[in-house]
Scaffold this motif. Sequence first.
Motif, mmCIF file in Angstrom:
data_model
loop_
_atom_site.group_PDB
_atom_site.id
_atom_site.type_symbol
_atom_site.label_atom_id
_atom_site.label_comp_id
_atom_site.label_asym_id
_atom_site.label_seq_id
_atom_site.Cartn_x
_atom_site.Cartn_y
_atom_site.Cartn_z
ATOM 1 N N ALA A 92 -15.761 37.822 3.300
ATOM 2 C CA ALA A 92 -16.054 36.409 3.527
ATOM 3 C C ALA A 92 -15.776 35.587 2.273
ATOM 4 C CB ALA A 92 -17.513 36.241 3.958
ATOM 5 N N PHE A 93 -16.106 36.142 1.117
ATOM 6 C CA PHE A 93 -15.867 35.420 -0.135
ATOM 7 C C PHE A 93 -14.368 35.233 -0.372
ATOM 8 C CE2 PHE A 93 -15.440 35.011 -4.742
ATOM 9 C CZ PHE A 93 -16.398 34.051 -5.022
ATOM 10 N N ASP A 94 -13.589 36.294 -0.158
ATOM 11 C CA ASP A 94 -12.143 36.172 -0.329
ATOM 12 C C ASP A 94 -11.548 35.206 0.688
ATOM 13 O OD1 ASP A 94 -11.519 37.693 -2.566
ATOM 14 O OD2 ASP A 94 -11.530 39.562 -1.446
ATOM 15 N N ALA A 95 -12.047 35.248 1.924
ATOM 16 C CA ALA A 95 -11.529 34.336 2.952
ATOM 17 C C ALA A 95 -11.758 32.884 2.553
ATOM 18 C CB ALA A 95 -12.185 34.631 4.294
ATOM 19 N N ALA A 96 -12.940 32.591 2.014
ATOM 20 C CA ALA A 96 -13.263 31.219 1.637
ATOM 21 C C ALA A 96 -12.430 30.757 0.436
ATOM 22 C CB ALA A 96 -14.752 31.105 1.330
ATOM 23 N N THR A 97 -12.362 31.585 -0.603
ATOM 24 C CA THR A 97 -11.659 31.167 -1.814
ATOM 25 C C THR A 97 -10.148 31.143 -1.616
ATOM 26 O OG1 THR A 97 -11.748 33.458 -2.629
ATOM 27 C CG2 THR A 97 -13.496 31.970 -3.337
ATOM 28 N N CYS A 98 -9.619 32.105 -0.874
ATOM 29 C CA CYS A 98 -8.172 32.120 -0.627
ATOM 30 C C CYS A 98 -7.754 30.959 0.267
ATOM 31 C CB CYS A 98 -7.744 33.452 -0.011
ATOM 32 S SG CYS A 98 -7.851 34.865 -1.146
ATOM 33 N N ALA A 99 -8.590 30.623 1.265
ATOM 34 C CA ALA A 99 -8.284 29.475 2.117
ATOM 35 C C ALA A 99 -8.300 28.187 1.310
ATOM 36 C CB ALA A 99 -9.287 29.397 3.266
ATOM 37 N N TYR A 100 -9.223 28.094 0.373
ATOM 38 C CA TYR A 100 -9.285 26.913 -0.497
ATOM 39 C C TYR A 100 -8.010 26.796 -1.327
ATOM 40 C CZ TYR A 100 -10.780 23.886 -4.339
ATOM 41 O OH TYR A 100 -10.857 22.889 -5.273
ATOM 42 N N LEU A 101 -7.595 27.896 -1.953
ATOM 43 C CA LEU A 101 -6.373 27.866 -2.759
ATOM 44 C C LEU A 101 -5.146 27.586 -1.899
ATOM 45 C CD1 LEU A 101 -6.594 30.753 -5.396
ATOM 46 C CD2 LEU A 101 -6.464 28.304 -5.819
ATOM 47 N N SER A 102 -5.113 28.167 -0.700
ATOM 48 C CA SER A 102 -3.980 27.953 0.187
ATOM 49 C C SER A 102 -3.869 26.489 0.590
ATOM 50 C CB SER A 102 -4.120 28.832 1.431
ATOM 51 O OG SER A 102 -3.040 28.613 2.317
ATOM 52 N N ALA A 103 -5.010 25.866 0.932
ATOM 53 C CA ALA A 103 -5.000 24.458 1.318
ATOM 54 C C ALA A 103 -4.587 23.581 0.150
ATOM 55 C CB ALA A 103 -6.379 24.049 1.826
ATOM 56 N N LEU A 104 -5.083 23.915 -1.034
ATOM 57 C CA LEU A 104 -4.734 23.132 -2.219
ATOM 58 C C LEU A 104 -3.257 23.283 -2.552
ATOM 59 C CD1 LEU A 104 -6.254 21.321 -4.212
ATOM 60 C CD2 LEU A 104 -6.576 23.311 -5.684
ATOM 61 N N THR A 105 -2.733 24.493 -2.389
ATOM 62 C CA THR A 105 -1.318 24.738 -2.669
ATOM 63 C C THR A 105 -0.432 24.043 -1.648
ATOM 64 O OG1 THR A 105 -1.895 26.909 -3.560
ATOM 65 C CG2 THR A 105 0.414 26.530 -3.034
#
Length: 402
Positions: free
Chosen positions: A108-121
């Motif tokens: 869940a932590f990786d899903a949240a942080t990776c989604a954040y980086l993906s959206a920002l990218t």
Amino acid sequence: MPSSTIDVLSRHVEHVTIDDPASDLPTLAGVLDAAPDPRHRRGHRYRLGPLLALSLLAVLSGATSLSKITRFIAGYDPGLRTRLELPATTRLAASTLGRLLARLDGDAFDAATCAYLSALTTGHPPETAAPTTVQASATAKTPLLGLAVDGKTLRGSRTSDGVTHLLAAIRHDTQTVLAQRQVEAKSNEIPDFAPLLSGLDLSAMVITADALHTQAEHTRQIVAAGGHFLFIVKANQPTLHRRLKALPWREAILNDRTDERGHGRREIRRMKICTTRPGLPVPHAAQAIQVKSRRTDLKTGKTTIVTIYAITSLPPGRIPHAQLATLIRGHWSVETLHHIRDVTYREDACKVRSGNAPRILASLRNLAVGLTRLIGWTNIAAATDHYRSHPADGLQLLGLTT
């Protein structure tokens, strides 16, 4: 006033004071606060999101252990901690933080942080085209991005039950981690390849991977998802490797040549391409590639020649030959991320071993590198020094101040 988050935060590179940040600045503390909290609801002293955000800021500023992270958090003004719903006077113990990180849900932590980086990218791509961004040909206008699938072992996490090993999908151009999974003990990366990519949009991606992942099921999955693959082939696939070596490379024309100097050596790379023949045991393979590298040590004069083979689903003419060669080199460039985590953040020296804590700390390092890259830092060590010296910029980066 600029409206882009990246435009605002990129001023940190030269430390320009920002009195009125953009209204669309993402609140990373809010993203982290949405992660499942493993603690009992009664007796909470520390709100999860701000605590994790300050832990990230500590990592961003060079904290390499739990004790250093807690000392960093304790150094903030009590008024700030009160606004973040954290105890103003009670000092967080390293053991308390360690127990919390050990119990967090790593997926869940990786899903949240990776989604954040993906959206920002996705929302704010780099202003200049990175060398691993593949420009489209005249017949196919959609540009393609390299996405490397690569694993890393956290050597300091070793226990009697094994060691933490993580498999990640990393963009070539920004070195941002878009997905990450922990490999099960007594297993290897192959079973985690499909779940790793299952939640990603691969329609504009070229997935690169080393020889371990040159598997028929992997190629089918990528093409079915609308993406392309570029896989290295070695002797672990003896039949495929033998067939690639047997292709008429002597008669093939030279498609690309590079001559580079750096790190005390000169390297000449020559790339040839052949269309694949029927019967090659790789579904959707369209082209075979041979890259011959001649490396000369400029100090000793010693020369070594290395030949590698690769296969790709990219059809002839889809991208320029030079860009195809850049994609191959771009896969190995993700080792830079591992180097930063080991050297700047001393990941392999970290002895945190309990539960999911090693994985969570690795994810915080990924997030720190990704954010600094997207802002515009090219030297992560310099970024670490900057945020250690200018904590207000770090608070603004995480959306903790206005």
